[in-house]
Write an enzyme that holds these catalytic residues in place. Structure first.
Site, PDB file in Angstrom:
ATOM      1  N   CYS A 171       0.839  -1.192   0.000  1.00 33.85           N
ATOM      2  CA  CYS A 171       0.000   0.000   0.000  1.00 33.85           C
ATOM      3  C   CYS A 171       0.879   1.249   0.000  1.00 33.85           C
ATOM      4  O   CYS A 171       2.095   1.178   0.147  1.00 33.85           O
ATOM      5  CB  CYS A 171      -0.873   0.013   1.242  1.00 33.85           C
ATOM      6  SG  CYS A 171      -1.821  -1.504   1.442  1.00 33.85           S
ATOM      7  N   ARG A 231       2.982   2.001  -7.143  1.00 33.56           N
ATOM      8  CA  ARG A 231       3.041   0.863  -6.214  1.00 33.56           C
ATOM      9  C   ARG A 231       1.909  -0.121  -6.455  1.00 33.56           C
ATOM     10  O   ARG A 231       1.899  -1.214  -5.913  1.00 33.56           O
ATOM     11  CB  ARG A 231       3.000   1.368  -4.763  1.00 33.56           C
ATOM     12  CG  ARG A 231       4.153   2.269  -4.384  1.00 33.56           C
ATOM     13  CD  ARG A 231       3.882   2.986  -3.049  1.00 33.56           C
ATOM     14  NE  ARG A 231       3.887   2.095  -1.929  1.00 33.56           N
ATOM     15  CZ  ARG A 231       4.981   1.759  -1.231  1.00 33.56           C
ATOM     16  NH1 ARG A 231       6.141   2.253  -1.609  1.00 33.56           N
ATOM     17  NH2 ARG A 231       4.928   0.941  -0.207  1.00 33.56           N
ATOM     18  N   TRP A 241      -3.308  -1.837  -1.581  1.00 31.28           N
ATOM     19  CA  TRP A 241      -3.048  -3.051  -2.366  1.00 31.28           C
ATOM     20  C   TRP A 241      -3.537  -4.173  -1.470  1.00 31.28           C
ATOM     21  O   TRP A 241      -2.895  -4.507  -0.472  1.00 31.28           O
ATOM     22  CB  TRP A 241      -1.559  -3.174  -2.663  1.00 31.28           C
ATOM     23  CG  TRP A 241      -1.133  -4.486  -3.239  1.00 31.28           C
ATOM     24  CD1 TRP A 241      -0.635  -5.565  -2.561  1.00 31.28           C
ATOM     25  CD2 TRP A 241      -1.169  -4.888  -4.614  1.00 31.28           C
ATOM     26  NE1 TRP A 241      -0.358  -6.595  -3.417  1.00 31.28           N
ATOM     27  CE2 TRP A 241      -0.675  -6.217  -4.688  1.00 31.28           C
ATOM     28  CE3 TRP A 241      -1.557  -4.275  -5.786  1.00 31.28           C
ATOM     29  CZ2 TRP A 241      -0.572  -6.915  -5.884  1.00 31.28           C
ATOM     30  CZ3 TRP A 241      -1.451  -4.983  -6.970  1.00 31.28           C
ATOM     31  CH2 TRP A 241      -0.969  -6.274  -7.025  1.00 31.28           C
ATOM     32  N   ASN A 268       0.257   0.332   6.033  1.00 30.85           N
ATOM     33  CA  ASN A 268       0.848  -0.520   5.001  1.00 30.85           C
ATOM     34  C   ASN A 268       1.542  -1.658   5.730  1.00 30.85           C
ATOM     35  O   ASN A 268       2.410  -1.415   6.565  1.00 30.85           O
ATOM     36  CB  ASN A 268       1.876   0.266   4.158  1.00 30.85           C
ATOM     37  CG  ASN A 268       2.586  -0.639   3.155  1.00 30.85           C
ATOM     38  OD1 ASN A 268       2.022  -1.649   2.730  1.00 30.85           O
ATOM     39  ND2 ASN A 268       3.807  -0.286   2.789  1.00 30.85           N
ATOM     40  N   GLY A 269       1.137  -2.892   5.429  1.00 23.32           N
ATOM     41  CA  GLY A 269       1.773  -4.036   6.076  1.00 23.32           C
ATOM     42  C   GLY A 269       0.752  -5.115   6.366  1.00 23.32           C
ATOM     43  O   GLY A 269      -0.332  -5.138   5.779  1.00 23.32           O
ATOM     44  N   GLU A 301      13.565 -21.132 -16.777  1.00 23.80           N
ATOM     45  CA  GLU A 301      13.210 -19.773 -16.359  1.00 23.80           C
ATOM     46  C   GLU A 301      14.310 -18.794 -16.745  1.00 23.80           C
ATOM     47  O   GLU A 301      14.047 -17.695 -17.234  1.00 23.80           O
ATOM     48  CB  GLU A 301      12.943 -19.741 -14.852  1.00 23.80           C
ATOM     49  CG  GLU A 301      12.699 -18.378 -14.249  1.00 23.80           C
ATOM     50  CD  GLU A 301      11.514 -17.628 -14.849  1.00 23.80           C
ATOM     51  OE1 GLU A 301      10.732 -18.226 -15.616  1.00 23.80           O
ATOM     52  OE2 GLU A 301      11.393 -16.417 -14.585  1.00 23.80           O
ATOM     53  N   LYS A 328      13.689 -15.580 -19.127  1.00 22.68           N
ATOM     54  CA  LYS A 328      14.050 -14.215 -18.718  1.00 22.68           C
ATOM     55  C   LYS A 328      14.905 -13.560 -19.793  1.00 22.68           C
ATOM     56  O   LYS A 328      14.684 -12.421 -20.181  1.00 22.68           O
ATOM     57  CB  LYS A 328      14.796 -14.248 -17.386  1.00 22.68           C
ATOM     58  CG  LYS A 328      13.927 -14.521 -16.185  1.00 22.68           C
ATOM     59  CD  LYS A 328      13.180 -13.328 -15.668  1.00 22.68           C
ATOM     60  CE  LYS A 328      11.726 -13.221 -15.958  1.00 22.68           C
ATOM     61  NZ  LYS A 328      10.795 -14.263 -15.952  1.00 22.68           N
ATOM     62  N   GLU A 376      12.862 -12.892 -23.112  1.00 23.67           N
ATOM     63  CA  GLU A 376      11.773 -11.904 -23.122  1.00 23.67           C
ATOM     64  C   GLU A 376      12.273 -10.482 -22.908  1.00 23.67           C
ATOM     65  O   GLU A 376      11.575  -9.538 -23.268  1.00 23.67           O
ATOM     66  CB  GLU A 376      10.691 -12.260 -22.114  1.00 23.67           C
ATOM     67  CG  GLU A 376      11.095 -12.246 -20.666  1.00 23.67           C
ATOM     68  CD  GLU A 376       9.900 -12.556 -19.758  1.00 23.67           C
ATOM     69  OE1 GLU A 376       8.760 -12.200 -20.101  1.00 23.67           O
ATOM     70  OE2 GLU A 376      10.104 -13.155 -18.704  1.00 23.67           O
ATOM     71  N   HIS A 417      21.302 -35.490 -26.748  1.00 23.84           N
ATOM     72  CA  HIS A 417      20.196 -35.911 -27.637  1.00 23.84           C
ATOM     73  C   HIS A 417      19.802 -34.802 -28.604  1.00 23.84           C
ATOM     74  O   HIS A 417      18.652 -34.711 -29.012  1.00 23.84           O
ATOM     75  CB  HIS A 417      19.013 -36.343 -26.769  1.00 23.84           C
ATOM     76  CG  HIS A 417      19.352 -37.442 -25.833  1.00 23.84           C
ATOM     77  ND1 HIS A 417      19.393 -38.772 -26.206  1.00 23.84           N
ATOM     78  CD2 HIS A 417      19.778 -37.413 -24.547  1.00 23.84           C
ATOM     79  CE1 HIS A 417      19.764 -39.509 -25.185  1.00 23.84           C
ATOM     80  NE2 HIS A 417      20.009 -38.712 -24.154  1.00 23.84           N
ATOM     81  N   LYS A 450       1.923  -7.547 -19.461  1.00 28.84           N
ATOM     82  CA  LYS A 450       2.145  -8.052 -18.106  1.00 28.84           C
ATOM     83  C   LYS A 450       1.147  -9.161 -17.788  1.00 28.84           C
ATOM     84  O   LYS A 450       1.485 -10.123 -17.127  1.00 28.84           O
ATOM     85  CB  LYS A 450       1.998  -6.922 -17.073  1.00 28.84           C
ATOM     86  CG  LYS A 450       2.260  -7.357 -15.638  1.00 28.84           C
ATOM     87  CD  LYS A 450       3.653  -7.925 -15.456  1.00 28.84           C
ATOM     88  CE  LYS A 450       3.871  -8.531 -14.088  1.00 28.84           C
ATOM     89  NZ  LYS A 450       5.135  -9.299 -14.002  1.00 28.84           N
TER      90      LYS A 450
HETATM   91  C1  AGP Z   1       7.118 -14.023 -17.109  1.00 32.50           C
HETATM   92  O1  AGP Z   1       8.324 -13.278 -17.037  1.00 32.50           O
HETATM   93  C2  AGP Z   1       6.244 -13.600 -18.275  1.00 32.50           C
HETATM   94  N1  AGP Z   1       5.915 -12.230 -18.157  1.00 32.50           N
HETATM   95  C3  AGP Z   1       5.067 -14.524 -18.508  1.00 32.50           C
HETATM   96  O2  AGP Z   1       5.595 -15.761 -18.889  1.00 32.50           O
HETATM   97  C4  AGP Z   1       4.111 -14.762 -17.320  1.00 32.50           C
HETATM   98  O3  AGP Z   1       4.756 -15.540 -16.335  1.00 32.50           O
HETATM   99  C5  AGP Z   1       2.893 -15.538 -17.837  1.00 32.50           C
HETATM  100  O4  AGP Z   1       2.233 -14.733 -18.773  1.00 32.50           O
HETATM  101  C6  AGP Z   1       1.929 -15.935 -16.712  1.00 32.50           C
HETATM  102  O5  AGP Z   1       1.407 -14.792 -16.095  1.00 32.50           O
HETATM  103  P1  AGP Z   1       0.604 -14.962 -14.714  1.00 32.50           P
HETATM  104  O6  AGP Z   1       1.583 -15.507 -13.725  1.00 32.50           O
HETATM  105  O7  AGP Z   1       0.119 -13.592 -14.379  1.00 32.50           O
HETATM  106  O8  AGP Z   1      -0.516 -15.928 -14.969  1.00 32.50           O
END
Ligand code: AGP
Length: 608
Positions: free
Chosen positions: A2, A27, A74, A98-99, A481, A485, A488, A504, A603
Site C-alpha cells: 500500500c 506501487r 493493495w 501498510n503491512g 526460467e 528471462k 523476453e 540428444h 504483463k
Molecule cells: C514471465 O516473465 C512472463 N511475463 C510470462 O511468462 C508470465 O509468467 C505468464 O504470462 C503468466 O502470467 P501470470 O503468472 O500472471 O498468470
C-alpha cells in the site's frame, strides 16, 4: 504494497495529499482514501478505484484543511471495496496502514468481546480500535505506543486523532516510512516520490521508531519513547527515479525487493515451534489434504516454471504424485480429473486467460481448485475453492521476478502441509524444513550483495547470438526460467534444457559463440553436471556456472562463475534463479532493450 501519505503545515492539505497519492500509484493499488481535519472533526473520503475517483468526491466541495492522511490500498486481507479501503476509524481515531497484522484475528476477537464493532474485513481495523481503547486522555502518541504492544506483524502507520488537530503520529516496523521536511510543513509517506516535489530533505525511519509531526516540527523517538537523533538525507532523485527507488528500472528494483517479498509471503504462514503450516492461509482444512491422491498444477510462462519446481518439491516431501501442465494445453486436451485430485493454478496476475480457462475446466470436472495468486480479488482468486496469496506486492516489470520466488515458497509451504497431513513428514522434519525456509530472505539478500558479478558476466556475453541454460532435477525448471528471462527482455534466443539431454540434440548448438549457463549445485548430480560442462567445453563452448561457494571442481571448468549460498535442495531454485534474473536484466540493458516493457509482451495475457 500500500501507499501512505500524510501532511501537516500551513498549506492546503487535501490537494497535497491527493497529489502524493498520485505519486504513489506506481506501487499498484485497488482503492484509495483520505482523512482530513475540518471544522473540529475528521472527515473521511474513500473509494474503490483510482485516486482520480477519490478526487472526484471533492468535485462539489473544496474544504480547506491543514492536516490530512491518505492511502492507496493493495489488498492483502479483504477484497477491494469501499468498506475495506483505508483510512479506517474508531471514534475520533483514524488510521492508514501498510503491512500485515499477523495476529489480527485474535486481536479482533478480544476487541469484539469488549464491544467494538468491526465494519471491514481488513487486518488494519484492529489498529484503530486498539488505539481508541487506549486514548484515556493521554496524547495520541502514548495511546499508539500502548496499542502496538500487543501487535505482531509488519506495519507502517499514520494516525490522527480528532482531539489533537494537526498532529500526525507515524510508526515503522518492517514496512517503509519516511518523513519529508518542508518549510513550515511536514510530510510522512511510504516512499519519497509522494512529496519529492515539495521537499528533498528526508528522514528515513528505522524499525521500532515513532515520529510525531505537527505544524511546528518533527520529533522521532523509539517506540518506547526514547528520543532518537535522525540524520536528514538530501534526495537528488527526480520523482520518476524515485518511483523506482533509485533503481534504473522496475525490474531491477523488483529483483532487489525479493528478500522483503519473501519475508512478507512467509509472515504468519506457519508456526516454527510446532512445525505446523497455517492451513487457513491456504483456505484448506486438514481433511482436504488427507484425501488428496494426486495434485495437478497448471499455469503459463514463468508461473509454469514454478509449477515444475513444485512437482519436485511436493512429490519428494509429501510423496503425492503431481502432474504439471501448461494451461493452454490442459484446457483443450480433454483432461482427466478425479475425486481426490487437487487442482492448483498459479498466476501472478490472476487474470491469465488460459490459466483461468483451465481452472474453470477443473471446477467443471468437480476437482477441488486452489489458486496461488499475487493479486487479491483477481478472477483466479475469486473463483477458486482455496487460495494462497503470494505477497510480493505489485509486480510492474513485465518479466516476473519477485512473484516467481514467492510462488516457489508458497509451493514449498504447501508441500510441507501436505506431507504433514499425509504423515509423510514428521513434526521434527517439518520444523527443520520451515527453519530452512525462514532463512531464505537473508540468503537472497546475501546473494544480492554480489549482484555486480552478474553485471560483469553480462558485459562479457551480451553480444552472443544465443544461449543454452542447463540444469538437472529441481533446477531444470530454473534453466527454463533463466532462458525465458533472457529471451523476453533481451530478444536473444535461449534454450533451457535438462543437462542430461545435451547429447540428444542441443549439443549441436554448441560452439565458441554460444555460452552455456549451467546450474551446478552440490549434491548427487554434481559430478554429472561437471561432465556435461566438459562436453560443452570440449566443443569450444563458453561456460557460465552457478555454484555453491565450496565447489572445488566446477569453477575450474568455467569461464565465469557466480557463487550461490547453500540451502536445502528444495529451496535452491529460489537462490539459483536470482543470478539468472540479474544476468538477463543487464544483458537486456546493454542491448538497449526496454526491460520493463519488452516488445510484443503484456504483463497479463488476458486473451488467448
Ligand atoms: C514471465 O516473465 C512472463 N511475463 C510470462 O511468462 C508470465 O509468467 C505468464 O504470462 C503468466 O502470467 P501470470 O503468472 O500472471 O498468470
Amino acid at each position: 504494497m500500500c501507499g501512505i501519505i500524510g501532511y501537516t503545515g500551513r498549506g492546503d492539505a487535501i490537494p497535497l495529499v491527493l497529489e502524493g497519492l498520485k505519486r504513489l500509484e506506481y506501487r499498484g493499488y485497488d482503492s484509495a482514501g483520505i482523512a482530513f481535519f475540518y471544522e473540529g472533526s475528521i472527515k473521511v473520503r474513500r473509494c474503490k478505484g483510482k485516486v482520480n475517483d477519490l478526487a472526484g468526491l471533492f468535485a462539489d466541495e473544496k474544504p480547506v484543511s491543514r492536516a490530512a492522511i491518505g492511502h492507496t490500498r493493495w489488498a492483502t486481507h479483504g477484497k477491494p471495496s469501499e468498506k475495506n479501503s483505508h483510512p479506517h476509524r474508531s471514534g475520533g481515531i483514524v488510521v492508514v496502514h501498510n503491512g500485515i497484522i499477523e495476529n489480527h484475528a485474535e486481536l479482533k476477537r478480544s476487541l469484539v468481546a469488549e464491544g467494538y464493532v468491526f465494519l471491514s474485513d481488513t487486518d488494519t481495523e484492529v489498529l484503530c480500535h486498539l488505539i481508541h481503547k487506549h486514548i484515556n486522555g493521554v496524547p495520541l502518541e502514548d495511546s499508539v505506543r500502548k496499542a502496538l504492544e500487543g501487535v505482531r506483524g509488519a506495519y507502517a502507520i499514520a494516525v490522527i486523532d480528532e482531539r489533537e488537530e494537526g498532529k500526525i503520529v507515524g510508526v515503522k516496523k518492517d514496512s517503509p516510512l519516511c518523513v519529508g521536511i518542508g518549510d513550515g510543513e511536514y510530510f510522512i509517506a511510504s516512499d519519497v516520490p509522494a512529496f519529492l516535489n515539495y521537499s528533498k530533505k528526508v528522514i528515513f525511519l528505522d524499525d521500532g521508531e515513532m515520529v510525531v509531526l505537527t505544524g511546528d516540527g518533527v520529533s522521532v523517538t523509539t517506540i518506547d519513547g526514547s528520543p532518537v537523533d535522525k540524520q536528514v538525507t538530501n534526495i537528488g532523485w527526480s520523482p520518476a527515479m524515485a518511483e523506482k527507488g533509485g533503481y534504473r528500472h522496475f525490474m531491477l528494483k523488483e529483483i532487489h525487493e525479493q528478500p522483503a517479498a519473501l519475508a512478507d509471503t512467509l509472515r504468519g504462514r506457519f508456526d516454527l515451534e510446532s512445525g505446523a503450516v497455517n492451513l487457513k492461509e491456504f483456505g484448506l482444512e486438514e481433511d482436504d489434504l488427507k484425501t488428496v491422491e494426486k495434485v495437478v498444477i497448471v499455469a503459463c510462462g514463468t508461473s509454469w516454471h514454478a509449477a515444475l519446481v513444485g512437482k519436485y518439491i511436493i512429490e519428494d516431501i509429501a510423496r503425492v504424485p503431481v502432474e504439471v501442465d501448461i494451461a493452454s494445453e490442459f484446457r483443450y486436451r480433454n483432461p482427466i480429473l478425479r475425486k481426490g485430485d487437487l487442482f492448483i493454478s498459479i498466476s501472478q496476475s490472476g487474470e491469465t486467460a488460459d490459466t483461468l480457462a483451465a481452472q474453470r475446466e477443473a471446477k467443471r470436472l468437480a476437482a477441488k481448485v486452489m489458486s496461488i495468486c499475487n493479486v487479491v480479488g483477481s478472477s483466479a482468486a475469486r473463483e477458486a475453492d482455496a487460495l494462497f496469496y503470494t505477497r510480493s506486492g505489485p509486480e510492474i516489470g513485465v518479466a516476473s521476478t519477485k512473484a516467481f520466488t514467492t510462488q516457489l515458497v508458497g509451493l514449498y509451504l504447501f508441500a510441507v502441509a501436505l506431507g504433514s497431513a499425509k504423515s509423510a513428514v514428521s513434526a521434527d522434519k517439518a520444523r527443520q524444513l520451515l527453519q530452512d525456509l525462514l532463512e531464505m530472505p537473508d540468503k537472497v539478500e546475501q546473494l544480492l550483495s554480489t549482484a555486480e558479478v552478474a553485471e560483469k558476466i553480462a558485459r562479457e556475453l551480451y553480444e552472443a547470438p544465443g544461449f543454452l541454460y542447463l540444469g538437472r532435477g529441481i533446477n531444470y525448471p530454473i534453466a527454463l526460467e533463466g532462458a525465458l528471462k533472457l529471451k523476453e527482455i533481451s530478444y536473444i534466443h535461449a534454450e533451457g534444457y535438462p543437462a542430461g539431454e545435451m547429447k540428444h540434440g542441443p549439443i549441436a548448438l554448441v560452439d565458441e559463440k554460444v555460452p552455456a549457463v549451467v546450474l551446478a549445485p552440490k549434491g548427487p548430480m554434481h559430478y554429472k553436471i561437471a561432465s556435461n560442462i566438459q562436453e560443452v567445453k570440449s566443443r569450444g563452448g563458453t561456460i557460465v556456472s552457478l555454484v555453491h561457494a565450496d565447489d572445488d571442481l566446477v569453477p575450474g571448468l568455467s569461464d565465469y562463475c557466480f557463487a550461490v549460498p547453500d540451502s536445502n535442495p528444495y529451496l535452491a531454485p529460489v537462490l539459483f534463479v536470482v543470478p539468472l534474473q540479474l544476468i538477463a536484466y543487464h544483458i537486456g540493458v546493454l542491448r538497449g532493450c526496454d526491460v520493463d516493457q519488452p516488445r510484443n509482451l503484456a504483463k497479463s495475457v488476458t486473451v488467448e
